[in-house]
Design a protein around this motif. Structure first.
Motif, PDB file in Angstrom:
ATOM      1  N   SER A   1       0.847  -1.191   0.000  1.00  0.00           N
ATOM      2  CA  SER A   1       0.000   0.000   0.000  1.00  0.00           C
ATOM      3  C   SER A   1       0.886   1.245   0.000  1.00  0.00           C
ATOM      4  O   SER A   1       2.080   1.182   0.306  1.00  0.00           O
TER       5      SER A   1
ATOM      6  N   THR B   1       1.740   4.319   1.728  1.00  0.00           N
ATOM      7  CA  THR B   1       1.521   4.855   3.077  1.00  0.00           C
ATOM      8  C   THR B   1       1.604   6.374   3.164  1.00  0.00           C
ATOM      9  O   THR B   1       1.263   6.947   4.190  1.00  0.00           O
TER      10      THR B   1
ATOM     11  N   HIS C   1       7.500   5.655   0.209  1.00  0.00           N
ATOM     12  CA  HIS C   1       6.699   5.399   1.412  1.00  0.00           C
ATOM     13  C   HIS C   1       5.653   4.331   1.113  1.00  0.00           C
ATOM     14  O   HIS C   1       4.485   4.636   0.863  1.00  0.00           O
TER      15      HIS C   1
ATOM     16  N   SER D   1       4.148   0.231   2.182  1.00  0.00           N
ATOM     17  CA  SER D   1       4.109  -0.776   3.246  1.00  0.00           C
ATOM     18  C   SER D   1       4.971  -1.975   2.874  1.00  0.00           C
ATOM     19  O   SER D   1       5.420  -2.115   1.730  1.00  0.00           O
TER      20      SER D   1
ATOM     21  N   GLY E   1      -2.904  -1.407   5.054  1.00  0.00           N
ATOM     22  CA  GLY E   1      -3.081  -0.032   4.586  1.00  0.00           C
ATOM     23  C   GLY E   1      -3.818   0.099   3.267  1.00  0.00           C
ATOM     24  O   GLY E   1      -4.130   1.217   2.845  1.00  0.00           O
TER      25      GLY E   1
ATOM     26  N   ASP F   1      -5.820   3.365   1.705  1.00  0.00           N
ATOM     27  CA  ASP F   1      -5.588   3.975   0.389  1.00  0.00           C
ATOM     28  C   ASP F   1      -6.909   4.258  -0.323  1.00  0.00           C
ATOM     29  O   ASP F   1      -7.120   5.337  -0.892  1.00  0.00           O
TER      30      ASP F   1
END
Length: 230
Positions: A156, A158, A181, A183, A194, A198
């Motif tokens: 995901s 983040t 950034h 996951s 996450g 999103d």
């Protein structure tokens, strides 16, 4: 104080030379400069503008690893996207380089395509909604990227922000920046940590594009959304 000044050049071990044009932004771990290629050994041509993301020195190994992973991640997302149906979203390509001069020996940077197109949060800075087709086109392209990220890489985004979504109106095309950034990858068959966040953010962003008003990521009733969005 910025690490580099306008007019200063950075030579890379790959043989490319970049002249600093201006500072675009800075954070705790890196600074981003607008620069011009003056000598080219790789892709591109002399005179091309690039965005140089320069890593600060003396950072923990974990931060340096995130920096190195950004280009690798982008390459994997692009590769996964190309295996799908006709792909209209362009991700910003980049290559990681090391400075060649002795005094800059520890300097690492990524040369990205320079994107002059505005970010979606700039388009919404006056709280004026976009027309429906415009908003839905942007949302559709971003969701395609998230689908590749969630399903293909099982990760995901983040740090999913409107400022990282650039919109080229002339080409009707989204470009997404800042890929450091993400996951950790989920196990096969599991939902990435996450991923739901999103999609919640994208829902809130679409609401904002259509109404000019923000929405809470935690969710709201239909009545409150109607009242705020008019």
């Amino acid at each position: 104080m910025a690490m580099f000044t306008n007019g200063q050049t950075i030579d890379s071990k790959a043989g490319n030379v970049y002249e600093i044009v201006g500072l675009l932004g800075e954070g705790i771990t890196a600074e981003v400069y607008r620069a011009r290629r003056t000598i080219v050994k790789g892709g591109g041509a002399p005179g091309d503008l690039v965005a140089l993301k320069v890593l600060r020195s003396g950072l923990p190994e974990e931060i340096e690893q995130h920096f190195r992973d950004e280009v690798d991640t982008l390459s994997k997302v692009r590769g996964e996207a190309e295996r799908r149906d006709p792909w209209v979203v362009e991700l910003v390509p980049g290559t990681i380089e090391d400075a060649s001069r002795k005094e800059l020996a520890q300097t690492r940077f990524i040369a990205f395509e320079f994107i002059a197109a505005p970010s979606v949060d700039q388009l919404l800075s006056d709280n004026v909604p976009l027309d429906e087709q415009h908003a839905l086109t942007i949302a559709s392209q971003v969701l395609s990227i998230l689908d590749v990220l969630h399903v293909g890489l099982r990760k995901s985004y983040t740090d999913f922000q409107l400022q990282n979504i650039r919109w080229d109106d002339a080409r009707q095309q989204v470009k997404v920046i800042d890929w450091n950034h993400l996951s950790l990858a989920a196990k096969e068959g599991e939902t990435p940590p996450g991923a739901v966040d999103d999609l919640a953010r994208m829902g809130a962003y679409l609401y904002q594009m259509l109404t000019g008003a923000g929405a809470r990521l935690s969710g709201e009733t239909l009545r409150l959304l109607e009242q705020r969005g008019g």
